[in-house]
Structure formats: structure tokens, C-alpha cells
Design a protein around this motif. Sequence first.
Motif, short mmCIF file in Angstrom:
data_model
loop_
_atom_site.label_atom_id
_atom_site.label_comp_id
_atom_site.label_asym_id
_atom_site.label_seq_id
_atom_site.Cartn_x
_atom_site.Cartn_y
_atom_site.Cartn_z
N ILE A 1 -1.44 12.18 -7.74
CA ILE A 1 -2.62 11.94 -6.91
C ILE A 1 -2.15 11.46 -5.55
O ILE A 1 -1.29 10.57 -5.46
N THR A 2 -2.71 12.04 -4.51
CA THR A 2 -2.34 11.65 -3.15
C THR A 2 -3.47 10.87 -2.50
O THR A 2 -4.60 11.36 -2.40
N VAL A 3 -3.16 9.63 -2.09
CA VAL A 3 -4.08 8.80 -1.31
C VAL A 3 -3.33 8.36 -0.05
O VAL A 3 -2.12 8.53 0.06
N LEU A 4 -4.05 7.77 0.89
CA LEU A 4 -3.45 7.41 2.18
C LEU A 4 -3.27 5.90 2.28
O LEU A 4 -4.25 5.15 2.16
N GLY B 1 -1.15 -10.90 14.71
CA GLY B 1 -0.45 -11.32 13.51
C GLY B 1 -1.00 -10.76 12.22
O GLY B 1 -0.57 -11.17 11.14
N ILE B 2 -1.94 -9.81 12.32
CA ILE B 2 -2.58 -9.25 11.12
C ILE B 2 -2.53 -7.73 11.19
O ILE B 2 -2.78 -7.14 12.25
N ASN B 3 -2.19 -7.10 10.08
CA ASN B 3 -2.38 -5.66 9.95
C ASN B 3 -3.48 -5.46 8.90
O ASN B 3 -3.24 -5.62 7.70
N PRO B 4 -4.71 -5.16 9.34
CA PRO B 4 -5.84 -5.13 8.41
C PRO B 4 -5.82 -3.98 7.42
O PRO B 4 -6.61 -3.98 6.47
N GLY B 5 -4.93 -3.02 7.62
CA GLY B 5 -4.85 -1.91 6.67
C GLY B 5 -3.88 -2.17 5.54
O GLY B 5 -3.91 -1.46 4.52
N VAL B 6 -3.03 -3.17 5.70
CA VAL B 6 -2.04 -3.49 4.67
C VAL B 6 -2.75 -3.84 3.36
O VAL B 6 -3.80 -4.49 3.35
N ASN B 7 -2.14 -3.40 2.26
CA ASN B 7 -2.66 -3.66 0.91
C ASN B 7 -4.02 -3.01 0.65
O ASN B 7 -4.78 -3.46 -0.20
N HIS B 8 -4.30 -1.95 1.39
CA HIS B 8 -5.46 -1.10 1.12
C HIS B 8 -4.98 0.36 1.04
O HIS B 8 -3.95 0.71 1.62
N VAL B 9 -5.73 1.17 0.34
CA VAL B 9 -5.53 2.62 0.40
C VAL B 9 -6.88 3.28 0.64
O VAL B 9 -7.92 2.78 0.20
N ARG B 10 -6.84 4.38 1.38
CA ARG B 10 -8.06 5.15 1.62
C ARG B 10 -8.10 6.32 0.64
O ARG B 10 -7.16 7.11 0.57
N ILE B 11 -9.20 6.39 -0.09
CA ILE B 11 -9.39 7.44 -1.09
C ILE B 11 -10.61 8.27 -0.66
O ILE B 11 -11.73 7.75 -0.62
N ALA B 12 -10.37 9.51 -0.33
CA ALA B 12 -11.45 10.40 0.13
C ALA B 12 -12.02 11.14 -1.08
O ALA B 12 -11.31 11.94 -1.70
N ASP C 1 0.83 -1.20 0.00
CA ASP C 1 0.00 0.00 0.00
C ASP C 1 0.86 1.26 0.00
O ASP C 1 0.50 2.27 -0.62
N THR C 2 2.02 1.22 0.67
CA THR C 2 2.89 2.40 0.69
C THR C 2 3.52 2.62 -0.68
O THR C 2 3.59 3.76 -1.16
N ALA C 3 3.96 1.55 -1.33
CA ALA C 3 4.53 1.69 -2.67
C ALA C 3 3.47 2.15 -3.66
O ALA C 3 3.74 2.96 -4.55
N PHE C 4 2.27 1.63 -3.51
CA PHE C 4 1.17 2.04 -4.40
C PHE C 4 0.94 3.53 -4.27
O PHE C 4 0.86 4.26 -5.28
N ALA C 5 0.81 4.03 -3.04
CA ALA C 5 0.54 5.45 -2.82
C ALA C 5 1.71 6.31 -3.32
O ALA C 5 1.50 7.36 -3.94
N GLN C 6 2.92 5.84 -3.06
CA GLN C 6 4.10 6.59 -3.48
C GLN C 6 4.19 6.68 -5.01
O GLN C 6 4.43 7.76 -5.58
N GLN C 7 3.99 5.55 -5.68
CA GLN C 7 4.09 5.53 -7.13
C GLN C 7 2.93 6.26 -7.81
O GLN C 7 3.09 6.87 -8.86
N LEU C 8 1.75 6.18 -7.20
CA LEU C 8 0.60 6.90 -7.75
C LEU C 8 0.87 8.41 -7.71
O LEU C 8 0.53 9.13 -8.66
N PHE C 9 1.47 8.87 -6.64
CA PHE C 9 1.83 10.29 -6.55
C PHE C 9 2.92 10.63 -7.57
O PHE C 9 2.84 11.65 -8.26
#
Length: 416
Positions: free
Chosen positions: A365-368, A379-390, A352-360
Motif C-alpha cells: 500500500i502506498t501512502v504519502l 521549530g515545528i514540522n506539522p506534517g511529521v508523524n502524519h500520513v496522507r491517505i487519498a 511518517d517516512t518509516a511508516f509509509a516505507q514499511q506499509l509498502f
Amino acid sequence: MTPNLKYLHPYPFEKLAQLKYGIVPPANKHPIVLSIGEPTHTTPHFIAEALLIHLHGLSNYPTTKGIPELRQAIADWITRRFQIPEEFINPETQILPVSGTREALFSFAQCVIDPNTSPVVIMPNPFYQIYEGAALLAGAEPYFLNTLEATNYLPDFDAVPEAIWQRCQLIYICSPGNPSGAVISQASHEKLLNLAEKYDFVIASDECYTELYDDENQPPVGLLQTAYHMGNTTFKRCVVFHSLSKRSNAPGLRSGFVAGDADILQQYFQYRTYQGCAMPLPTQHASIKAWQDERHVIENRRLYREKFSAFIAILADVCKIERPPAGFYVWLKIPQPLESTFDKEGLREISDTAFAQQLFARENITVLPGSFLSREFDGINPGVNHVRIALVAPLEDCIEAAHRIKNFLNTLYITP
């Protein structure tokens, strides 16, 4: 300094600024910021007018409890919106105006938590970062409820061990949810209220997105509404948080309220008299006008529906994207193809961080990144591999953003 400060994480937008640092996006594409949940629809004129008319109120200290007219306007709105008879909402004892839900959600934990009893504060994961900060600085241990795709991004109260319920003093819930827009059902409210009665903890229900819903005939149920229908007509252990920021496109007004259990609010009122956060009188008068009018809120929902429809229609054939029942966020699960030409190494997936970085970097475009809104738990990070688009930008920018994201996905995931 309080030693609890060391437990605080950098705020998500600090992390985002670091993620973007040094990247120069293409100059031929104007920036579109979809990372922050700041409404950009026009603030209704009558709100600004009320502020101007009552500017003379700046010469007086406001009271912590607010003027009776504001508390009555809020009480009237609660009875209309959540179908609770007016005799069960006492504006004198069950309502407190606050300077936006952010400060109230934070200060509430400082008031109700006893740090000497090994307290736990339960919260959804991902979450609004104020919940975690409030718990840590109150001397409590955060306990995260992972909200996953498998549970429709809703908290599973059955997954909480009894030992945690026994230590729980406060639970934050958010419905409609940030970031998913998922709505907690009346049945889930009922389950939580029964747990609160059994284990004696307070429910803080963050309902600041409750007026932004997709189906005009199915507004999200509120915690007080469920409590009333269960026969809990004094709203014992229930406190709800509402704001004009999203409902009325007035984030700069810093106006909201808390309502519910009169006994809890009496103690919270005492706390607030020392905190020094009374709402200015011009703001109170503008807030009265806002809570009394529904036409601008209906129009607000129409504008968001229009943006969701356009945005999703453009992206639907290149990724799995679902329309949320409420809120103004798209909680996008990043497509993970079998093959990719993202780089020369043949990268098979993208974070998700690489996605947001490369999209910018490629599309301005800036997403979170979703991982900035969540913690690893069990053992889970439920936000991983998601982006929030407002979807807060104007319609034409949301459409342009959708086309750019589609182009980004198409160039990112080209199979050999």
C-alpha cells in the motif's frame, strides 16, 4: 537559469519514489495506491461526448478569455453555489477560464508579486507544493502558517506578526484543506478580509475540493460568498480558484477557472495573453456541460461518503481516525505506542517516512508521508508523524487497504 531554482525542494512524489526504491512488496497482495489525489471515479459520459462533438474546434486558436458561453456557465454556477445574486458576477470582467488550478495558482504569483519590495507570500503548512514553488520563483519569501491538531488543522491568522503582514503581498489559503479536509469558517474569512484591507494584500483562495463535502446540508463557504455578505460586492483583493478535476472526476480535462476582483483579473488576463495557456475549444464546451450539471457531483459525494464510512469503521478500534468535513483525504496521525516490537532494538516510535516505507514493504500500500508536504517552521514540522491517505481507489480497494493497514498496525504495535 534563474537563481531561485536552487531553492525548490524535490516534489513530494519524487521523494516518495526514492523512499520506495529497491523495496519489493509482497507479490500475493495487489498494489493499492492511496498517495496521489487523482480521482478514479468515472468521468461523466456527457463530458466526453461534448468533447467529441466539438472536436472540429481544434482547427481554431482559442482565446485567452474563453468563449462567452463558458464564462456565463461559470458565473451561473457561482451564483447558485455561493448564493451571490447574478448582478454581482460579471462574466466579462470577473471570470477567467484556466487549464486547471495548478497552472493558475502558480502563474498568479508570477503576475501579482513585485520582487523588488522584499515580498512575503503566506501559505498554510502543510501545503500544496505549488504555493511554495510559485512564491520562490516569483522572488518572494514564503511564510508558513502551521496548521496543527490543536487548531483543528486550520491556519491561525492571529499568530502572524504584524511585520509579516506589512510585507505580505499574497496569501494562499486552501479550503477545504489539503491534506486535512478542514474547512475555513466564514468568521475566519472575515478576519482575513479585514487584514487584507488593512495591509493591502491579495487573497488567493484554492477551493478545488469545495464540492467534496460530507454533510449535504453544509457545503463549505467560499471566499467570494463571505466577501459578498460583508458588503465587499466587488470582491476587492479576492481571487478564487476552482477546478473540474475533483468535482467532476476529470483531472485530464485540465479545466478550471479563477474569479473575483475585476481589477486584479484584468492584469492577470494581460499576463495570460503572453503566457499562452488558452483552453482548447472542445475542452471549453465540455466544461460548460460539467458546470451546468449537479447530479454527477451529488453522486460523487455519495461515493466518497461510502468509502470514508467503510474505511474509518475498520480502523477506528486500532487508531485515532476522524472523518474530515470535506475532501477525499484521511490525514492520519500515526499511533505512537509505549512499547513496540517494530525491530529488535525495541523501537518506541515510528516516523511518517518509516511508516509509509514499511506499509509498502509489508502490505503493498502506498501512502504519502506528511513531512513530504510540509516544512519545519518555528521549530515545528506539522506534517511529521502524519500520513496522507487519498481515498480515491474503488470502494473494494479502500476496504482492502483498511484491513491491511489494520493488520500492519496490529503487528507493528504488539506490546510485550
